[in-house]
Enzyme design. Structure first.
Site, short mmCIF file in Angstrom:
data_model
loop_
_atom_site.label_atom_id
_atom_site.label_comp_id
_atom_site.label_asym_id
_atom_site.label_seq_id
_atom_site.Cartn_x
_atom_site.Cartn_y
_atom_site.Cartn_z
N TYR A 16 -1.36 -0.37 11.34
CA TYR A 16 -1.70 -0.99 10.05
C TYR A 16 -0.56 -0.82 9.05
CZ TYR A 16 -3.40 -1.21 5.25
OH TYR A 16 -3.50 -1.47 3.90
N TYR A 47 -13.18 13.44 10.11
CA TYR A 47 -12.14 13.56 11.14
C TYR A 47 -11.42 14.91 11.01
CZ TYR A 47 -12.45 8.40 11.50
OH TYR A 47 -12.87 7.11 11.66
N LYS A 55 2.02 -3.55 7.28
CA LYS A 55 2.12 -3.73 5.83
C LYS A 55 3.56 -3.49 5.35
CE LYS A 55 -0.67 -4.46 3.18
NZ LYS A 55 -1.19 -5.76 2.63
N PRO A 84 -19.21 11.38 9.53
CA PRO A 84 -18.23 11.84 10.52
C PRO A 84 -16.86 12.17 9.92
CG PRO A 84 -18.50 9.45 10.63
CD PRO A 84 -19.41 9.92 9.54
N ARG A 104 -8.54 11.44 13.80
CA ARG A 104 -7.87 10.13 13.95
C ARG A 104 -6.51 10.36 14.60
NH1 ARG A 104 -7.04 6.82 8.42
NH2 ARG A 104 -9.08 5.94 8.92
N THR A 148 0.83 -1.21 0.00
CA THR A 148 0.00 0.00 0.00
C THR A 148 0.86 1.26 0.00
OG1 THR A 148 -1.47 1.31 1.43
CG2 THR A 148 -0.16 -0.35 2.52
N ASP A 149 0.28 2.36 -0.47
CA ASP A 149 1.01 3.64 -0.42
C ASP A 149 1.27 4.09 1.01
OD1 ASP A 149 -1.57 4.46 0.28
OD2 ASP A 149 -1.71 6.06 -1.21
N GLU A 150 0.50 3.56 1.96
CA GLU A 150 0.65 4.01 3.35
C GLU A 150 2.00 3.65 3.96
OE1 GLU A 150 -2.57 3.77 6.07
OE2 GLU A 150 -4.07 3.92 4.50
P1 NAD Z 1 -10.60 -6.07 3.06
O1 NAD Z 1 -10.48 -5.79 4.52
O2 NAD Z 1 -11.84 -5.68 2.34
O3 NAD Z 1 -10.41 -7.63 2.79
C1 NAD Z 1 -9.43 -8.40 3.45
C2 NAD Z 1 -9.77 -9.87 3.24
O4 NAD Z 1 -8.75 -10.66 3.87
C3 NAD Z 1 -11.11 -10.30 3.86
O5 NAD Z 1 -11.84 -11.09 2.95
C4 NAD Z 1 -10.69 -11.11 5.08
O6 NAD Z 1 -11.62 -12.12 5.43
C5 NAD Z 1 -9.37 -11.70 4.60
N1 NAD Z 1 -8.47 -12.07 5.71
C6 NAD Z 1 -8.14 -11.31 6.80
N2 NAD Z 1 -7.32 -12.01 7.61
C7 NAD Z 1 -7.11 -13.21 7.00
C8 NAD Z 1 -6.33 -14.34 7.35
N3 NAD Z 1 -5.61 -14.39 8.48
N4 NAD Z 1 -6.33 -15.41 6.50
C9 NAD Z 1 -7.08 -15.38 5.36
N5 NAD Z 1 -7.84 -14.33 5.00
C10 NAD Z 1 -7.86 -13.27 5.80
O7 NAD Z 1 -9.31 -5.40 2.40
P2 NAD Z 1 -9.13 -4.71 0.98
O8 NAD Z 1 -9.49 -3.29 1.09
O9 NAD Z 1 -9.75 -5.56 -0.05
O10 NAD Z 1 -7.54 -4.79 0.84
C11 NAD Z 1 -6.92 -5.92 0.22
C12 NAD Z 1 -5.42 -5.73 0.24
O11 NAD Z 1 -5.08 -4.53 -0.44
C13 NAD Z 1 -4.84 -5.60 1.65
O12 NAD Z 1 -3.60 -6.27 1.67
C14 NAD Z 1 -4.65 -4.09 1.82
O13 NAD Z 1 -3.60 -3.83 2.72
C15 NAD Z 1 -4.29 -3.68 0.41
N6 NAD Z 1 -4.62 -2.31 0.04
C16 NAD Z 1 -5.88 -1.81 0.19
C17 NAD Z 1 -6.20 -0.52 -0.23
C18 NAD Z 1 -7.58 0.04 -0.09
O14 NAD Z 1 -7.78 1.23 -0.39
N7 NAD Z 1 -8.58 -0.73 0.31
C19 NAD Z 1 -5.20 0.28 -0.80
C20 NAD Z 1 -3.90 -0.23 -0.92
C21 NAD Z 1 -3.63 -1.54 -0.52
O1 TDX Z 2 -15.24 8.00 9.25
C1 TDX Z 2 -14.25 8.41 8.64
N1 TDX Z 2 -14.01 9.77 8.59
C2 TDX Z 2 -12.93 10.32 7.97
O2 TDX Z 2 -12.76 11.54 7.96
C3 TDX Z 2 -13.31 7.54 7.98
C4 TDX Z 2 -13.51 6.06 8.00
C5 TDX Z 2 -12.22 8.11 7.34
N2 TDX Z 2 -12.02 9.44 7.36
C6 TDX Z 2 -10.81 10.00 6.69
C7 TDX Z 2 -9.50 9.42 7.17
C8 TDX Z 2 -8.63 9.53 5.94
O3 TDX Z 2 -8.06 10.82 5.85
O4 TDX Z 2 -10.89 9.65 5.31
C9 TDX Z 2 -9.61 9.34 4.78
C10 TDX Z 2 -9.63 7.94 4.22
O5 TDX Z 2 -9.80 7.06 5.32
P1 TDX Z 2 -9.95 5.46 5.09
O6 TDX Z 2 -11.06 5.22 4.13
O7 TDX Z 2 -10.03 4.83 6.44
O8 TDX Z 2 -8.62 5.11 4.33
P2 TDX Z 2 -7.06 5.32 4.71
O9 TDX Z 2 -6.87 5.48 6.15
O10 TDX Z 2 -6.52 6.40 3.79
O11 TDX Z 2 -6.48 3.88 4.26
C11 TDX Z 2 -6.94 3.25 3.02
O12 TDX Z 2 -6.01 3.43 1.98
C12 TDX Z 2 -4.82 2.67 2.01
C13 TDX Z 2 -7.24 1.77 3.23
O13 TDX Z 2 -8.16 1.60 4.30
C14 TDX Z 2 -5.99 0.98 3.45
O14 TDX Z 2 -6.30 -0.42 3.53
C15 TDX Z 2 -5.06 1.21 2.29
O15 TDX Z 2 -3.83 0.58 2.51
#
Ligand code: NAD
Ligand code: TDX
Length: 334
Positions: A148, A205, A152, A203, A271, A124-126
């Protein structure tokens, strides 16, 4: 015929990736290993669960006995499985360390033992931390700032170490914030869209000025495929769309799309350790021939309509355990 092991395929990005790959390739087999945590949802793949090319295995990536035979049988491993929500990692980091770090280690060990064509570690970019101005390049130092992103970053560099040490053919996509259908309603866009549909407060933040780069989920899936097919062993690839928006802009876009009033905007306590801005230099992935297909405007229209048209999908999730989390997370704030 190519055999893929996708972990975390019942989650948001994993399920979109499986659907995307099955729609584009006939000569493919996909096994989805997922523990079905709160974020794993079999409904995400209802439309393809009868497909002969697809198999679901319920299990934990931390369990070597489960992982070993599945990796032995796979040509490519794509590790999407993770605990993925920053707020939850601030409340209780335990499962993040376990799944994101130790789970990745278990998969890497099995891949080292059996050999694979490719090991795709979804990062992830984080992992870079926050940047006030400019763009992160793949070679920049990692300064993750939440449990988190630190977990990662640990997994990202552990995967790299298996390339350097054991010549495991690892590639590492680092994508920016994804949005689109099937995102668990706890992340900014999915939470705010579903709250707005129910006329509930959104909500925000702190000041709402934090910036993220928003990438439509199927564009990310295409990018992951490009890295898997055309990436170089041991390399990292940033995946972003250059759609830098602050949270106020995102909130107003959702309200406008749904015709809801700005009075739903509610400012709450910030947050802890809230990263100000993420932004990526994507020159490297673009040299593989990838670019995002969706503009931010089209992606948001498609996303908001999907949540409006699929109320049954998210209403089910916004009950039970979710309500407990939501109440305790926001209780001091709303
Ligand atoms: P998500 O939380 O929607 O899904 C995660 C999945 O992993 C779920 O289906 C969960 O049941 C499964 N899981 C969790 N623990 C497990 C374990 N111990 N064994 C097997 N399965 C397990 O997450 P997402 O948003 O789909 O993210 C997927 C991947 O992409 C993650 O690695 C996340 O770090 C990365 N990522 C997400 C974002 C984003 O914006 N959502 C951005 C960059 C990277
Ligand atoms: O209730 C909220 N209010 C709010 O202001 C939530 C849930 C988020 N936020 C803000 C926090 C962040 O500045 O919105 C922005 C985005 O928040 P999230 O959706 O929680 O994403 P972020 O924390 O940026 O992380 C996401 O991007 C990178 C994914 O959850 C990660 O899994 C991924 O790696």
């Amino acid at each position: 015929m190519r055999k893929l092991l996708v972990t975390g395929g019942a989650g948001f990005i994993g399920s979109n990736f499986i659907r995307y790959m099955l729609s584009r390739h006939s000569d493919i087999r996909i096994t989805n290993l997922d523990k079905l945590t709160y974020a794993g949802n079999p409904d995400n793949l209802r439309d393809i669960e009868q497909d002969d090319r697809y198999r679901f295995v319920k299990g934990d990536i931390c369990d070597a006995d489960t992982v070993d035979p599945l990796v032995r049988d796979a040509d490519v491993v794509l590790n999407f499985a993770a605990e993925s929500h920053v707020d939850r990692s601030i409340g209780k980091p335990d499962d993040f360390i376990r799944t994101d770090v130790f789970g990745t280690f278990v998969l890497l060990e099995a891949a080292r033992k059996h050999g694979v064509e490719r090991f795709v570690q979804i990062s992830t970019d984080e992992v870079y931390g926050s940047i006030e101005s400019g763009l992160f390049k793949e070679t920049d130092p990692l300064m993750p700032s939440s449990p988190y992103s630190a977990s990662k970053a640990g997994a990202d560099r552990l995967a790299f170490s298996y390339y350097v040490t054991y010549k495991l053919p690892v590639v590492i996509p680092r994508s920016s914030n994804n949005y689109g259908p099937y995102q668990f309603p706890e992340k900014l866009i999915s939470l705010f869209t579903t709250n707005a549909l129910d006329d509930k407060p959104l909500p925000i933040y702190g000041t709402g000025e934090n910036v993220r780069d928003w990438l439509f989920v199927t564009d990310n899936c295409e990018g992951v495929e490009a890295v898997m097919e055309r990436g170089t062993d041991g390399e990292v690839y940033n995946l972003g769309a250059g759609n830098e928006k602050n949270n106020l802009e995102i909130t107003r876009t959702i309200l406008r799309e749904l015709g809801k009033p700005e009075s739903l905007m509610t400012f709450v306590r910030d947050r802890q350790g809230h990263d100000l801005r993420y932004a990526l230099d994507t020159t490297k992935i673009r040299s593989l021939g990838w670019e995002p297909r969706h503009s931010f405007e089209d992606g948001m229209k498609e996303t908001v309509s999907w949540y409006r048209d699929n109320r049954r999908w998210w209403e089910k999730l916004k009950s039970g355990e979710y309500l407990e989390y939501y109440k305790s997370h926001y209780k001091r704030e709303l």
